[in-house]
Design a protein around this motif. Structure first.
Motif, PDB file in Angstrom:
ATOM      1  N   ASP A 149      -1.541  -0.989   6.835  1.00 30.62           N
ATOM      2  CA  ASP A 149      -1.076   0.039   5.952  1.00 30.62           C
ATOM      3  C   ASP A 149      -0.143   1.680   6.820  1.00 30.62           C
ATOM      4  O   ASP A 149      -0.594   1.394   8.031  1.00 30.62           O
ATOM      5  CB  ASP A 149      -2.604   1.698   5.703  1.00 30.62           C
TER       6      ASP A 149
ATOM      7  N   ARG B 277       3.917  -0.651  -8.059  1.00 30.42           N
ATOM      8  CA  ARG B 277       4.983  -0.150  -7.659  1.00 30.42           C
ATOM      9  C   ARG B 277       6.413  -0.470  -8.068  1.00 30.42           C
ATOM     10  O   ARG B 277       6.348  -1.350  -8.347  1.00 30.42           O
ATOM     11  CB  ARG B 277       4.831  -1.023  -5.817  1.00 30.42           C
TER      12      ARG B 277
ATOM     13  N   ARG C 123       5.229   5.331   5.263  1.00 34.65           N
ATOM     14  CA  ARG C 123       5.466   6.733   6.120  1.00 34.65           C
ATOM     15  C   ARG C 123       6.216   6.309   7.745  1.00 34.65           C
ATOM     16  O   ARG C 123       6.966   7.239   7.636  1.00 34.65           O
ATOM     17  CB  ARG C 123       4.103   7.543   6.195  1.00 34.65           C
TER      18      ARG C 123
HETATM   19  C1  IPE Z   1       1.644  -1.194   3.912  1.00 30.46           C
HETATM   20  O1  IPE Z   1       2.604  -0.076   3.914  1.00 30.46           O
HETATM   21  C2  IPE Z   1       1.277  -2.583   2.887  1.00 30.46           C
HETATM   22  C3  IPE Z   1       1.370  -2.907   1.237  1.00 30.46           C
HETATM   23  C4  IPE Z   1       0.784  -2.333   0.807  1.00 30.46           C
HETATM   24  C5  IPE Z   1       2.675  -3.517   1.319  1.00 30.46           C
HETATM   25  P1  IPE Z   1       2.567   0.711   3.039  1.00 30.46           P
HETATM   26  O2  IPE Z   1       3.533   0.203   1.963  1.00 30.46           O
HETATM   27  O3  IPE Z   1       1.157   1.243   1.792  1.00 30.46           O
HETATM   28  O4  IPE Z   1       2.852   2.323   3.931  1.00 30.46           O
HETATM   29  P2  IPE Z   1       2.114   3.599   3.107  1.00 30.46           P
HETATM   30  O5  IPE Z   1       1.129   4.026   2.781  1.00 30.46           O
HETATM   31  O6  IPE Z   1       3.324   4.075   2.241  1.00 30.46           O
HETATM   32  O7  IPE Z   1       2.719   4.314   4.394  1.00 30.46           O
END
Ligand code: IPE
Ligand code: IPE
Ligand code: MG
Length: 258
Positions: A18, A69, A22
Motif C-alpha cells: 500500500d 476505483r 501517496r
Molecule cells: C496500493 O497503493 C496499490 C493498489 C491498491 C493497487 P494505493 O493505490 O492504494 O496507494 P494509496 O494508498 O492511495 O497511497
C-alpha cells in the motif's frame, strides 16, 4: 542492515503493498507513476525473498474492492500487470520461481488472463519459491466461493455437513495452497487487513510499516522478518518456559501437515 536468522524463516510471507498513490502525490506525479515504481519494489522484494529461501510470497496486487476505483487507474494497473508478466518472465524462469494467482481472475480482461495462464503454466514445475499474486482478490469473496462449493456438495450428498472441518474448508481456498500466513506485512502506514487473506492469517504475525510501497526494498523485508523472529507465537497454547518454542509442535505445524 537488519539481521535475519535464515534457520527460522517464515514459510509464507504475505504483503499488502500500500501507498503507491501517496508516494506519487508527494512528488506531484499521477498515481499511476506510483504504481510503476511499485512494480520495481515487487521485483526487489521477490528477489530478496528468493535469495533468503522463503518458500511462498503472496502479494496483494489488486483487491476486489479496487474495481471501484476510476477506470483510468484500473486500466493502468491492468496494463502494468500485463507488461510485468512479459518483462519478468526470465527472472522467474532463471530463479526457479513458480507463479500462481488467486482471486476472481475471470474478472480480469481476457488478454491479462491469457498472459497470466501462459506464465503460470510455464513456471508450474519450479520449486525455488512460489510467487502468489492476489488479483481481483477478496478474503470474503474467497470464503463465499468456498461456502457455495460446500453447499453444492452437501446438496448433491457428496459430503455430510457434520464432516465439514478446518481442513475441508482450507482445501477449497486457493490462498491456502501455499499454507497459512506466518508473516503479514503492510506498508503505507494503515493498520488494517483490507479484506486480504482472512482465513490464512488467523495466526499470522503482523508487521506494519509507514514506508510507502515504492520505497520498500530488500532491507525493508529483512526488518519485517527480524520483527517476526522476535515474536513468540503461541497459537492459543501455554508454552513451557523451559521449552524451545521452535521445537514445540504448534498449531501451525498441524495446519501445515494437512
Ligand atoms: C496500493 O497503493 C496499490 C493498489 C491498491 C493497487 P494505493 O493505490 O492504494 O496507494 P494509496 O494508498 O492511495 O497511497
Ligand atoms: C489494499 O489497499 C489493496 C491492495 C494493496 C491491493 P487499499 O488501498 O485498497 O486498501 P484501503 O482502501 O486503504 O483499505
Ligand atoms: Mg491504498
Amino acid at each position: 542492515m537488519a539481521l535475519v536468522d535464515v534457520s527460522r524463516l517464515p514459510q509464507h510471507v504475505a504483503i499488502i503493498m500500500d501507498g503507491n498513490g501517496r508516494w506519487a502525490q508527494a512528488r506531484g506525479k499521477p498515481r499511476t507513476a506510483g504504481h510503476q515504481r511499485g512494480a520495481d519494489a515487487v521485483r526487489a522484494t521477490m528477489r530478496a525473498a528468493r535469495r533468503l529461501g522463503i518458500p511462498a510470497l503472496t502479494l496483494y496486487a489488486f483487491s476486489e474492492q479496487n474495481w471501484d476505483r476510476p477506470q483510468a487507474e484500473i486500466n493502468a494497473l491492468v496494463d502494468l500487470l500485463c507488461e510485468c508478466l512479459v518483462s519478468e518472465r526470465n527472472e522467474l524462469v532463471d530463479n526457479e520461481i513458480r507463479l500462481a494467482a488467486i482471486g476472481r481472475l475471470h474478472k480480469l480482461p481476457q488478454h491479462a488472463q491469457s498472459r497470466l495462464r501462459t506464465l503460470t503454466s510455464e513456471t508450474e514445475s519450479n520449486e525455488g519459491m512460489t510467487l502468489n499474486l492476489a488479483l481481483s482478490y477478496g478474503g470474503r469473496e474467497e470464503l463465499i466461493d468456498a461456502a457455495r462449493a460446500l453447499a453444492r456438495k452437501a446438496r448433491d450428498s457428496e459430503i455430510d455437513p457434520n464432516d465439514i472441518d478446518e481442513a475441508a474448508i482450507a482445501r477449497l481456498l486457493p490462498s491456502m495452497d501455499v499454507g497459512p500466513v506466518d508473516l503479514m506485512i503492510r506498508t503505507g502506514g494503515e493498520q488494517r487487513i483490507s479484506n486480504f487473506l482472512l482465513w490464512g492469517s488467523a495466526y499470522a504475525e503482523f508487521y506494519f510499516t509507514d514506508e510507502l510501497w515504492p520505497d520498500f526494498d530488500a532491507n525493508s523485508l529483512y526488518c519485517g522478518i527480524q520483527a517476526y523472529q522476535g515474536r513468540e507465537r503461541r497459537f492459543g497454547l501455554v508454552l513451557d518456559a523451559h521449552h524451545d518454542v521452535t521445537s514445540t509442535k504448534t498449531r501451525n505445524e498441524s495446519e501445515r501437515a494437512i
